[in-house]
Motif scaffolding. Structure first.
Motif, short mmCIF file in Angstrom:
data_model
loop_
_atom_site.label_atom_id
_atom_site.label_comp_id
_atom_site.label_asym_id
_atom_site.label_seq_id
_atom_site.Cartn_x
_atom_site.Cartn_y
_atom_site.Cartn_z
N VAL A 35 0.85 -1.19 0.00
CA VAL A 35 0.00 0.00 0.00
C VAL A 35 0.88 1.24 0.00
CG1 VAL A 35 -1.82 1.28 1.19
CG2 VAL A 35 -1.82 -1.23 1.22
N ILE A 36 0.68 2.10 -0.99
CA ILE A 36 1.48 3.31 -1.12
C ILE A 36 0.58 4.51 -0.83
CG2 ILE A 36 2.93 4.70 -2.65
CD1 ILE A 36 3.40 2.12 -4.29
N GLU A 37 0.84 5.19 0.27
CA GLU A 37 0.07 6.37 0.66
C GLU A 37 0.86 7.61 0.24
OE1 GLU A 37 -2.03 5.98 4.60
OE2 GLU A 37 -0.54 4.39 4.82
N THR A 38 0.61 8.08 -0.96
CA THR A 38 1.44 9.16 -1.51
C THR A 38 1.26 10.48 -0.76
OG1 THR A 38 -0.21 9.87 -3.15
CG2 THR A 38 1.29 8.09 -3.79
N ALA A 39 0.10 10.71 -0.15
CA ALA A 39 -0.15 11.98 0.52
C ALA A 39 0.68 12.15 1.78
CB ALA A 39 -1.63 12.10 0.87
N VAL A 40 1.06 11.04 2.41
CA VAL A 40 1.83 11.11 3.66
C VAL A 40 3.21 10.49 3.51
CG1 VAL A 40 -0.17 11.27 5.17
CG2 VAL A 40 0.69 9.00 4.50
N GLY A 41 3.54 9.97 2.32
CA GLY A 41 4.86 9.40 2.10
C GLY A 41 5.11 8.13 2.89
N VAL A 42 4.10 7.26 2.96
CA VAL A 42 4.22 6.02 3.73
C VAL A 42 3.91 4.82 2.84
CG1 VAL A 42 3.20 4.63 5.60
CG2 VAL A 42 3.72 7.05 5.97
N ILE A 43 4.71 3.76 3.00
CA ILE A 43 4.47 2.49 2.33
C ILE A 43 4.19 1.42 3.38
CG2 ILE A 43 5.61 0.61 1.07
CD1 ILE A 43 6.91 2.61 -0.70
N GLY A 44 3.14 0.65 3.15
CA GLY A 44 2.83 -0.47 4.02
C GLY A 44 2.85 -1.77 3.25
N ARG A 45 3.28 -2.84 3.90
CA ARG A 45 3.27 -4.16 3.27
C ARG A 45 2.59 -5.14 4.21
NH1 ARG A 45 9.36 -6.69 4.20
NH2 ARG A 45 9.56 -6.02 6.37
N SER A 46 1.85 -6.08 3.65
CA SER A 46 1.15 -7.04 4.51
C SER A 46 1.13 -8.41 3.86
CB SER A 46 -0.29 -6.57 4.79
OG SER A 46 -1.05 -6.55 3.60
N ARG A 47 1.04 -9.43 4.73
CA ARG A 47 0.94 -10.82 4.28
C ARG A 47 0.25 -11.61 5.39
NH1 ARG A 47 7.34 -12.66 4.78
NH2 ARG A 47 7.53 -12.30 7.04
N GLY A 48 -0.41 -12.70 4.99
CA GLY A 48 -0.92 -13.58 6.03
C GLY A 48 -2.41 -13.71 6.14
N GLY A 49 -3.17 -13.25 5.18
CA GLY A 49 -4.60 -13.55 5.16
C GLY A 49 -5.43 -12.78 6.17
N GLU A 50 -6.26 -13.52 6.98
CA GLU A 50 -7.23 -12.89 7.86
C GLU A 50 -6.59 -12.06 8.96
OE1 GLU A 50 -9.93 -15.79 9.33
OE2 GLU A 50 -10.73 -16.29 7.35
N GLU A 51 -5.46 -12.49 9.47
CA GLU A 51 -4.74 -11.72 10.49
C GLU A 51 -3.35 -11.40 9.94
OE1 GLU A 51 -4.72 -13.78 14.17
OE2 GLU A 51 -6.90 -13.83 14.35
N PRO A 52 -3.29 -10.44 9.01
CA PRO A 52 -2.04 -10.21 8.29
C PRO A 52 -0.95 -9.58 9.15
CG PRO A 52 -3.64 -8.53 7.73
CD PRO A 52 -4.36 -9.54 8.57
N GLU A 53 0.27 -9.90 8.80
CA GLU A 53 1.43 -9.20 9.36
C GLU A 53 1.63 -7.95 8.51
OE1 GLU A 53 6.29 -9.81 9.68
OE2 GLU A 53 5.00 -11.40 8.87
N THR A 54 1.56 -6.79 9.13
CA THR A 54 1.65 -5.53 8.39
C THR A 54 2.71 -4.64 9.02
OG1 THR A 54 -0.71 -5.65 7.88
CG2 THR A 54 0.37 -3.53 7.55
N THR A 55 3.58 -4.09 8.16
CA THR A 55 4.60 -3.16 8.63
C THR A 55 4.64 -1.95 7.70
OG1 THR A 55 6.30 -4.36 7.37
CG2 THR A 55 6.03 -4.95 9.71
N TYR A 56 5.22 -0.85 8.23
CA TYR A 56 5.20 0.42 7.52
C TYR A 56 6.57 1.08 7.56
CZ TYR A 56 0.22 -0.20 8.59
OH TYR A 56 -1.04 -0.70 8.73
N ARG A 57 6.81 1.92 6.58
CA ARG A 57 8.01 2.76 6.60
C ARG A 57 7.75 4.00 5.77
NH1 ARG A 57 13.26 1.73 4.86
NH2 ARG A 57 13.20 3.92 4.40
N ARG A 58 8.53 5.04 6.03
CA ARG A 58 8.43 6.26 5.25
C ARG A 58 9.28 6.14 3.98
NH1 ARG A 58 6.17 10.32 6.38
NH2 ARG A 58 7.47 11.56 4.97
N TYR A 59 8.94 6.93 2.98
CA TYR A 59 9.81 7.10 1.82
C TYR A 59 9.84 8.58 1.48
CZ TYR A 59 5.77 7.66 -1.30
OH TYR A 59 4.63 8.11 -1.92
N GLU A 60 10.93 9.03 0.87
CA GLU A 60 11.12 10.46 0.62
C GLU A 60 11.01 10.82 -0.85
OE1 GLU A 60 11.37 12.54 3.05
OE2 GLU A 60 11.60 11.06 4.67
N ARG A 61 11.50 9.96 -1.73
CA ARG A 61 11.59 10.30 -3.15
C ARG A 61 10.62 9.47 -3.98
NH1 ARG A 61 17.82 9.06 -3.97
NH2 ARG A 61 17.01 7.15 -3.00
#
Length: 236
Positions: free
Chosen positions: A60-86
């Motif tokens: 998931v790329i949230e361009t308005a706030v400069g955040v990328i999230g990634r998830s895996r694992g179905g109904e209870e996914p493991e999700t993590t986030y980080r910022r990006y600048e460029r």
């Protein structure tokens, strides 16, 4: 045997498109995803998602706030986030995820489990939207140039050769640039070539402007023209 990755692109307004990515389809993927984002990105539509169908993973790329999230694992996914600048970071993460999935982004640390912890307190520039606006402005300039009368090819080549020999571009501002010919020369240094080139410039219909007081007497300043800019770098 090539592996095919079934992908789905999503935007925040419910639009989707599918893409099948082979092992060597890096450029094709980047073009397809960029096309999807360009078609739908706006001030109101700023979040985009890439789904890897067979592995049930999402980016998931949230361009308005400069955040990328990634998830895996179905109904209870493991999700993590980080910022990006460029903007280039966004496209790199998208490509790596599309090709190799969630774990391909492990080396892009740090990732956080709490989205709020990566949000910036300061205003964030939407680099994707800025990139899109730059592309649109560039394309508008290209259309404008194509609609302008064409310059005489032989005269233009004469101008380019003279500029390459003793000229440079003066950037007074983003909107105001000049071609400076006979850089740092006196009128005696420039000789007859100066008058000949002025005739060429006038025949091309380019605008000669008054030289600054600090300029050498032989210099010729010409207001920049997009039809000339189109090839100028090739003569540098």
């Amino acid at each position: 045997m090539s592996t095919v990755r079934d992908l789905v692109f999503h935007d925040s307004e419910g639009r989707t498109t599918t893409f099948a990515m082979g092992d060597r389809d890096h450029l094709t993927f980047s073009t397809a995803f960029d096309t999807f984002v360009r078609a739908h990105l706006s001030e109101a539509n700023t979040t985009f998602r890439i789904e890897r169908v067979l592995t049930d993973e999402f980016l998931v790329i949230e361009t308005a706030v400069g955040v990328i999230g990634r998830s895996r694992g179905g109904e209870e996914p493991e999700t993590t986030y980080r910022r990006y600048e460029r903007h280039s970071d966004m496209t790199e993460y998208a490509l790596r995820f599309a090709h190799s999935g969630y774990s391909a982004l492990d080396r892009s640390e740090p990732w956080e489990s709490d989205r709020a912890s990566v949000l910036s307190e300061a205003p964030v520039v939407n680099t994707a939207l800025g990139h899109l606006q730059e592309q649109e402005a560039h394309e508008a300039r290209q259309r404008e140039v194509r609609e302008m009368p064409q310059l005489d090819r032989a005269l233009l080549t004469t101008f380019y050769k003279a500029w390459a020999d003793h000229g440079y571009v003066e950037y007074a501002s983003d909107e105001e640039q000049y071609y400076v010919l006979f850089d740092s020369m006196t009128t005696e240094d420039a000789g007859a070539a100066r008058a000949e080139l002025i005739t060429v410039i006038q025949a091309l219909g380019l605008e000669i402007v008054d030289t600054p007081e600090s300029a050498s007497a032989g210099e010729v300043w010409v207001r920049a023209d997009p039809r000339v800019d189109a090839e100028l770098e090739q003569w540098a």
